[in-house]
Design a protein around this motif. Structure first.
Motif, short mmCIF file in Angstrom:
data_model
loop_
_atom_site.label_atom_id
_atom_site.label_comp_id
_atom_site.label_asym_id
_atom_site.label_seq_id
_atom_site.Cartn_x
_atom_site.Cartn_y
_atom_site.Cartn_z
N MET A 187 104.45 22.20 56.88
CA MET A 187 103.68 21.43 57.82
C MET A 187 102.34 22.12 58.02
SD MET A 187 104.23 20.83 61.90
CE MET A 187 105.43 19.53 61.80
N GLN A 188 101.34 21.33 58.11
CA GLN A 188 100.01 21.86 58.37
C GLN A 188 99.54 21.32 59.71
OE1 GLN A 188 97.24 21.29 55.19
NE2 GLN A 188 95.53 22.11 56.34
N ILE A 189 98.95 22.20 60.53
CA ILE A 189 98.46 21.83 61.84
C ILE A 189 96.97 22.14 61.89
CG2 ILE A 189 98.59 22.33 64.31
CD1 ILE A 189 101.53 23.12 63.83
N THR A 190 96.20 21.22 62.43
CA THR A 190 94.76 21.41 62.55
C THR A 190 94.41 21.67 64.01
OG1 THR A 190 94.40 19.88 60.73
CG2 THR A 190 92.52 20.32 62.16
N ILE A 191 93.57 22.66 64.23
CA ILE A 191 93.13 23.00 65.58
C ILE A 191 91.63 22.76 65.66
CG2 ILE A 191 92.89 24.84 67.29
CD1 ILE A 191 95.32 26.17 65.98
N ASP A 192 91.21 21.99 66.64
CA ASP A 192 89.79 21.75 66.85
C ASP A 192 89.23 22.79 67.80
OD1 ASP A 192 89.57 19.42 65.26
OD2 ASP A 192 90.46 18.23 66.86
N ILE A 193 88.21 23.50 67.32
CA ILE A 193 87.54 24.51 68.14
C ILE A 193 86.09 24.06 68.30
CG2 ILE A 193 86.83 26.93 68.30
CD1 ILE A 193 89.21 27.58 66.41
N PRO A 194 85.62 23.94 69.52
CA PRO A 194 84.22 23.52 69.73
C PRO A 194 83.25 24.45 68.99
CG PRO A 194 85.41 23.48 71.81
CD PRO A 194 86.31 24.14 70.79
N ASP A 195 82.27 23.85 68.37
CA ASP A 195 81.31 24.60 67.56
C ASP A 195 80.67 25.78 68.30
OD1 ASP A 195 81.78 23.00 65.38
OD2 ASP A 195 80.07 21.67 65.77
N GLU A 196 80.43 25.63 69.59
CA GLU A 196 79.74 26.70 70.33
C GLU A 196 80.57 27.99 70.41
OE1 GLU A 196 81.23 24.11 73.93
OE2 GLU A 196 80.33 23.63 72.02
N TYR A 197 81.87 27.92 70.09
CA TYR A 197 82.72 29.10 70.16
C TYR A 197 83.03 29.70 68.79
CZ TYR A 197 83.31 27.43 74.88
OH TYR A 197 83.07 26.98 76.16
N ILE A 198 82.68 29.01 67.75
CA ILE A 198 83.00 29.47 66.40
C ILE A 198 82.39 30.84 66.12
CG2 ILE A 198 82.64 29.02 63.93
CD1 ILE A 198 84.81 27.33 65.18
N GLN A 199 81.15 31.04 66.51
CA GLN A 199 80.49 32.32 66.24
C GLN A 199 81.22 33.47 66.94
OE1 GLN A 199 76.34 32.24 67.20
NE2 GLN A 199 75.77 33.01 65.18
N GLN A 200 81.73 33.25 68.13
CA GLN A 200 82.46 34.29 68.84
C GLN A 200 83.79 34.61 68.16
OE1 GLN A 200 81.51 31.82 72.48
NE2 GLN A 200 82.23 33.73 73.41
N LEU A 201 84.36 33.63 67.51
CA LEU A 201 85.65 33.81 66.86
C LEU A 201 85.52 34.18 65.39
CD1 LEU A 201 87.43 30.67 68.35
CD2 LEU A 201 87.69 33.03 69.09
N GLU A 202 84.35 34.04 64.85
CA GLU A 202 84.09 34.17 63.41
C GLU A 202 84.74 35.37 62.73
OE1 GLU A 202 83.05 32.36 60.20
OE2 GLU A 202 81.90 31.66 61.90
N PRO A 203 84.62 36.59 63.24
CA PRO A 203 85.21 37.71 62.48
C PRO A 203 86.72 37.58 62.29
CG PRO A 203 83.83 38.51 64.27
CD PRO A 203 83.95 37.03 64.43
N ASN A 204 87.39 36.85 63.17
CA ASN A 204 88.85 36.77 63.12
C ASN A 204 89.37 35.42 62.65
OD1 ASN A 204 89.17 39.41 64.22
ND2 ASN A 204 88.69 38.58 66.22
#
Length: 89
Positions: free
Chosen positions: A1-18
């Motif tokens: 099963m594959q699950i997709t998670i939507d993350i608002p673009d404004e937070y992607i940079q903060q999460l980017e390294p991980n």
């Protein structure tokens, strides 16, 4: 099963390294919570995460998901032990 998670673009940079580790982190969090809620067994945790029993023990301990062991379980184990030891005499 594959699950997709939507993350608002404004937070992607903060999460980017991980972000590369995110799928495994989400899976592990889901498995820990399911184990704590007694929806998964120790063995099922191992199969899902591809861990041996000792690795599962360490993983669950690290995530503060301790063995479900009630006083009734203890009393049953105590009775079994007493029976086994009594049979050896």
């Amino acid at each position: 099963m594959q699950i997709t998670i939507d993350i608002p673009d404004e937070y992607i940079q903060q999460l980017e390294p991980n972000l590369e580790a995110l799928p495994q982190q989400v899976l592990e969090t889901l498995v820990v919570e399911a184990y704590k809620d007694q929806r998964l067994t120790h063995a099922e945790v191992g199969r899902i995460l591809k861990l041996d029993r000792f690795q599962v023990d360490a993983f669950l301990k690290q995530n503060q998901a301790y063995l479900h062991y009630t006083i009734d379980d203890f009393n049953q184990d105590l009775q079994t032990l007493q029976k086994v030891l009594g049979e050896q005499s």
